[in-house]
Design a protein around this motif. Structure first.
Motif, PDB file in Angstrom:
ATOM      1  N   ARG A   4     -41.019  45.856  23.323  1.00  0.00           N
ATOM      2  CA  ARG A   4     -40.392  46.919  22.552  1.00  0.00           C
ATOM      3  C   ARG A   4     -39.154  47.418  23.273  1.00  0.00           C
ATOM      4  O   ARG A   4     -38.884  47.058  24.412  1.00  0.00           O
ATOM      5  N   VAL A   5     -38.402  48.236  22.593  1.00  0.00           N
ATOM      6  CA  VAL A   5     -37.193  48.805  23.175  1.00  0.00           C
ATOM      7  C   VAL A   5     -37.568  49.771  24.300  1.00  0.00           C
ATOM      8  O   VAL A   5     -38.530  50.533  24.192  1.00  0.00           O
ATOM      9  N   LEU A   6     -36.808  49.726  25.375  1.00  0.00           N
ATOM     10  CA  LEU A   6     -37.073  50.589  26.522  1.00  0.00           C
ATOM     11  C   LEU A   6     -36.855  52.053  26.170  1.00  0.00           C
ATOM     12  O   LEU A   6     -35.829  52.411  25.587  1.00  0.00           O
ATOM     13  N   ARG A   7     -37.817  52.896  26.501  1.00  0.00           N
ATOM     14  CA  ARG A   7     -37.618  54.347  26.376  1.00  0.00           C
ATOM     15  C   ARG A   7     -37.151  54.874  27.720  1.00  0.00           C
ATOM     16  O   ARG A   7     -37.898  54.877  28.701  1.00  0.00           O
ATOM     17  N   GLU A   8     -35.912  55.309  27.774  1.00  0.00           N
ATOM     18  CA  GLU A   8     -35.314  55.758  29.027  1.00  0.00           C
ATOM     19  C   GLU A   8     -35.852  57.122  29.445  1.00  0.00           C
ATOM     20  O   GLU A   8     -35.976  58.035  28.625  1.00  0.00           O
ATOM     21  N   ILE A   9     -36.182  57.254  30.710  1.00  0.00           N
ATOM     22  CA  ILE A   9     -36.541  58.553  31.286  1.00  0.00           C
ATOM     23  C   ILE A   9     -35.267  59.151  31.855  1.00  0.00           C
ATOM     24  O   ILE A   9     -34.706  58.633  32.825  1.00  0.00           O
ATOM     25  N   THR A  10     -34.778  60.215  31.253  1.00  0.00           N
ATOM     26  CA  THR A  10     -33.496  60.786  31.668  1.00  0.00           C
ATOM     27  C   THR A  10     -33.686  61.779  32.821  1.00  0.00           C
ATOM     28  O   THR A  10     -34.789  62.295  33.034  1.00  0.00           O
ATOM     29  N   ILE A  32     -31.257  47.439  25.994  1.00  0.00           N
ATOM     30  CA  ILE A  32     -31.258  48.286  24.809  1.00  0.00           C
ATOM     31  C   ILE A  32     -32.352  49.343  24.965  1.00  0.00           C
ATOM     32  O   ILE A  32     -33.445  49.063  25.466  1.00  0.00           O
ATOM     33  N   HIS A  33     -32.061  50.575  24.556  1.00  0.00           N
ATOM     34  CA  HIS A  33     -32.970  51.669  24.878  1.00  0.00           C
ATOM     35  C   HIS A  33     -32.853  52.822  23.887  1.00  0.00           C
ATOM     36  O   HIS A  33     -31.941  52.881  23.071  1.00  0.00           O
ATOM     37  N   ILE A  34     -33.805  53.744  24.005  1.00  0.00           N
ATOM     38  CA  ILE A  34     -33.795  55.009  23.273  1.00  0.00           C
ATOM     39  C   ILE A  34     -34.140  56.109  24.283  1.00  0.00           C
ATOM     40  O   ILE A  34     -34.614  55.829  25.387  1.00  0.00           O
ATOM     41  N   HIS A  35     -33.895  57.356  23.919  1.00  0.00           N
ATOM     42  CA  HIS A  35     -34.283  58.470  24.779  1.00  0.00           C
ATOM     43  C   HIS A  35     -34.387  59.742  23.946  1.00  0.00           C
ATOM     44  O   HIS A  35     -33.906  59.802  22.808  1.00  0.00           O
ATOM     45  N   ASP A  36     -35.027  60.751  24.516  1.00  0.00           N
ATOM     46  CA  ASP A  36     -35.327  61.975  23.778  1.00  0.00           C
ATOM     47  C   ASP A  36     -34.175  62.970  23.735  1.00  0.00           C
ATOM     48  O   ASP A  36     -34.290  64.012  23.098  1.00  0.00           O
ATOM     49  N   VAL A  66     -18.772  57.254  21.640  1.00  0.00           N
ATOM     50  CA  VAL A  66     -19.830  57.293  20.628  1.00  0.00           C
ATOM     51  C   VAL A  66     -20.783  58.453  20.918  1.00  0.00           C
ATOM     52  O   VAL A  66     -21.193  58.661  22.064  1.00  0.00           O
ATOM     53  N   LEU A  67     -21.132  59.176  19.860  1.00  0.00           N
ATOM     54  CA  LEU A  67     -22.099  60.265  19.940  1.00  0.00           C
ATOM     55  C   LEU A  67     -23.365  59.834  19.207  1.00  0.00           C
ATOM     56  O   LEU A  67     -23.296  59.355  18.071  1.00  0.00           O
ATOM     57  N   ILE A  68     -24.519  59.990  19.866  1.00  0.00           N
ATOM     58  CA  ILE A  68     -25.810  59.620  19.277  1.00  0.00           C
ATOM     59  C   ILE A  68     -26.749  60.817  19.399  1.00  0.00           C
ATOM     60  O   ILE A  68     -27.006  61.298  20.506  1.00  0.00           O
ATOM     61  N   THR A  69     -27.279  61.284  18.260  1.00  0.00           N
ATOM     62  CA  THR A  69     -28.135  62.472  18.274  1.00  0.00           C
ATOM     63  C   THR A  69     -29.538  62.208  17.757  1.00  0.00           C
ATOM     64  O   THR A  69     -30.320  63.143  17.618  1.00  0.00           O
ATOM     65  N   SER A  70     -29.868  60.946  17.465  1.00  0.00           N
ATOM     66  CA  SER A  70     -31.224  60.605  17.034  1.00  0.00           C
ATOM     67  C   SER A  70     -32.016  60.083  18.222  1.00  0.00           C
ATOM     68  O   SER A  70     -31.564  59.172  18.913  1.00  0.00           O
ATOM     69  N   PRO A  71     -33.222  60.615  18.475  1.00  0.00           N
ATOM     70  CA  PRO A  71     -33.999  60.179  19.637  1.00  0.00           C
ATOM     71  C   PRO A  71     -34.569  58.766  19.509  1.00  0.00           C
ATOM     72  O   PRO A  71     -34.992  58.180  20.495  1.00  0.00           O
ATOM     73  N   ASP A  72     -34.566  58.212  18.314  1.00  0.00           N
ATOM     74  CA  ASP A  72     -35.182  56.901  18.107  1.00  0.00           C
ATOM     75  C   ASP A  72     -34.186  55.837  17.673  1.00  0.00           C
ATOM     76  O   ASP A  72     -34.576  54.809  17.114  1.00  0.00           O
ATOM     77  N   GLN A  93     -25.560  63.343  28.731  1.00  0.00           N
ATOM     78  CA  GLN A  93     -26.825  63.513  28.024  1.00  0.00           C
ATOM     79  C   GLN A  93     -27.145  65.003  27.984  1.00  0.00           C
ATOM     80  O   GLN A  93     -27.001  65.696  28.995  1.00  0.00           O
ATOM     81  N   PHE A  94     -27.579  65.476  26.834  1.00  0.00           N
ATOM     82  CA  PHE A  94     -27.764  66.920  26.698  1.00  0.00           C
ATOM     83  C   PHE A  94     -28.869  67.244  25.696  1.00  0.00           C
ATOM     84  O   PHE A  94     -29.236  66.423  24.849  1.00  0.00           O
ATOM     85  N   ARG A  95     -29.401  68.449  25.834  1.00  0.00           N
ATOM     86  CA  ARG A  95     -30.422  68.939  24.908  1.00  0.00           C
ATOM     87  C   ARG A  95     -29.782  69.974  23.991  1.00  0.00           C
ATOM     88  O   ARG A  95     -29.106  70.888  24.448  1.00  0.00           O
ATOM     89  N   LEU A  96     -30.029  69.842  22.702  1.00  0.00           N
ATOM     90  CA  LEU A  96     -29.432  70.790  21.768  1.00  0.00           C
ATOM     91  C   LEU A  96     -30.217  70.756  20.461  1.00  0.00           C
ATOM     92  O   LEU A  96     -30.358  69.693  19.848  1.00  0.00           O
ATOM     93  N   ASN A  97     -30.735  71.896  20.075  1.00  0.00           N
ATOM     94  CA  ASN A  97     -31.447  72.009  18.805  1.00  0.00           C
ATOM     95  C   ASN A  97     -30.441  72.382  17.729  1.00  0.00           C
ATOM     96  O   ASN A  97     -29.894  73.479  17.752  1.00  0.00           O
ATOM     97  N   PHE A  98     -30.182  71.460  16.800  1.00  0.00           N
ATOM     98  CA  PHE A  98     -29.221  71.809  15.759  1.00  0.00           C
ATOM     99  C   PHE A  98     -29.888  72.088  14.415  1.00  0.00           C
ATOM    100  O   PHE A  98     -29.362  71.817  13.357  1.00  0.00           O
ATOM    101  N   ASP A  99     -31.079  72.691  14.493  1.00  0.00           N
ATOM    102  CA  ASP A  99     -31.753  73.209  13.304  1.00  0.00           C
ATOM    103  C   ASP A  99     -31.035  74.493  12.886  1.00  0.00           C
ATOM    104  O   ASP A  99     -30.939  75.446  13.650  1.00  0.00           O
TER     105      ASP A  99
END
Length: 294
Positions: A4-10, A32-36, A66-72, A93-99
């Motif tokens: 599966r795709v690597l889940r990066e630990i940031t 290739i990877h994803i992260h939270d 490139v900006l990526i805001t989806s964790p998956d 890499q940053f945390r931001l709740n855009f609700d």
């Protein structure tokens, strides 16, 4: 073992807002990877590199942002034909709740950033003029020692980037599993219907009837507001689901062809190659080559 795709630990802890990595290197070697967390990635002096974001695969020029805001959403920059001996990469890499209901983005001052963050769930590539505008500010970002000032500067960079409406969404919405955004009620109704019934036969008369318009009037209306005619949009949705199945399952290409609503295997292969630049089998192989066992 499962591949599966690597889940990066940031490096970000729960109490950190952002992390900036500024590095010079000779090659791209991360899989290739994803992260939270959310990510803004800048690359310079890397012409010939292949950038993969979801089901989008493009060879970049000297500058890329490139900006990526989806964790998956899977992504990777691959060496490909890049010959540079000094690749410069700045990753934020940053945390931001855009609700809208629980964040500052409910205020008008932040609306353009909010809109950009939503679009970036599919990956958002910025045009050269946007990159040149923020290039030097991104490079200086890692040298700002005071955290508060660094965050202020980063928000200012995001605001400048949010003014560029010509930034391009990369992955298809069906591959990235992004819900239909805020558009006219008629367009949303038809898009939602297509998203639920993409496997089925559909025609212009049927879809225009959903919103009480004639076929010809709806065809013009849809094209004006989406930039695509209705048949192109349906094909793109089906191909996005097909690409996702190629990545996530071991189903055969022919099985995926029928599952996603295509009439013939030859038509599926032709349209896939036209939109993605490779055959379904080649697309799957590209992902398999960059996957790792975790």
């Amino acid at each position: 073992m499962e591949t599966r795709v690597l889940r990066e630990i940031t490096p970000l802890s729960e109490n950190d807002f952002m992390y900036v990595a500024d590095r010079h290197k000779k090659e791209f070697d991360y899989p290739i990877h994803i992260h939270d967390v959310l990510e803004l990635n800048f690359v310079a002096n890397a012409a010939g590199t292949r950038r993969v974001v979801g089901d989008s695969s493009e060879v970049i020029d000297d500058l890329d942002l490139v900006l990526i805001t989806s964790p998956d959403l899977e992504h990777v920059w691959e060496q490909h034909e890049c010959k540079s001996e000094d690749i410069h990469e700045v990753t934020v890499q940053f945390r931001l709740n855009f609700d809208l209901s629980t964040s500052p983005f409910r205020y008008n001052s932040y609306k353009s950033i909010y809109h950009m963050l939503n679009r970036a769930q599919r990956g958002l590539a910025f045009p050269p003029q946007a990159i040149m505008l923020v290039y030097h500010r991104l490079v200086r970002l890692s040298s700002i020692e005071e955290g508060f000032l660094a965050v202020q500067e980063f928000f200012s960079i995001l605001y400048e980037l949010s003014k560029f409406d010509d930034a391009r969404e990369l992955a298809s919405s069906s591959f990235a599993k992004v819900e239909v955004g805020s558009e006219s009620k008629r367009i949303m109704k038809v898009k939602n219907y297509i998203d639920k019934h993409y496997k089925d036969e559909m025609n212009l008369e049927q879809l225009s009837g959903l919103v009480g318009m004639t076929a010809s009037a709806f065809s013009r209306y849809f094209k004006q507001r989406t930039g695509k005619n209705i048949s192109e949009y349906i094909v793109d949705i089906r191909l996005g689901h097909a690409a996702r199945l190629l990545v996530d399952t071991a189903d055969s290409v022919s099985e995926i062809c029928w599952t996603t609503g295509f009439n013939t295997l030859s038509n599926f292969n032709r349209l896939f190659r036209k939109r993605k630049g490779c055959s379904p089998t080649e697309f799957r192989e590209k992902y398999q080559k960059t996957k790792v066992i975790v």
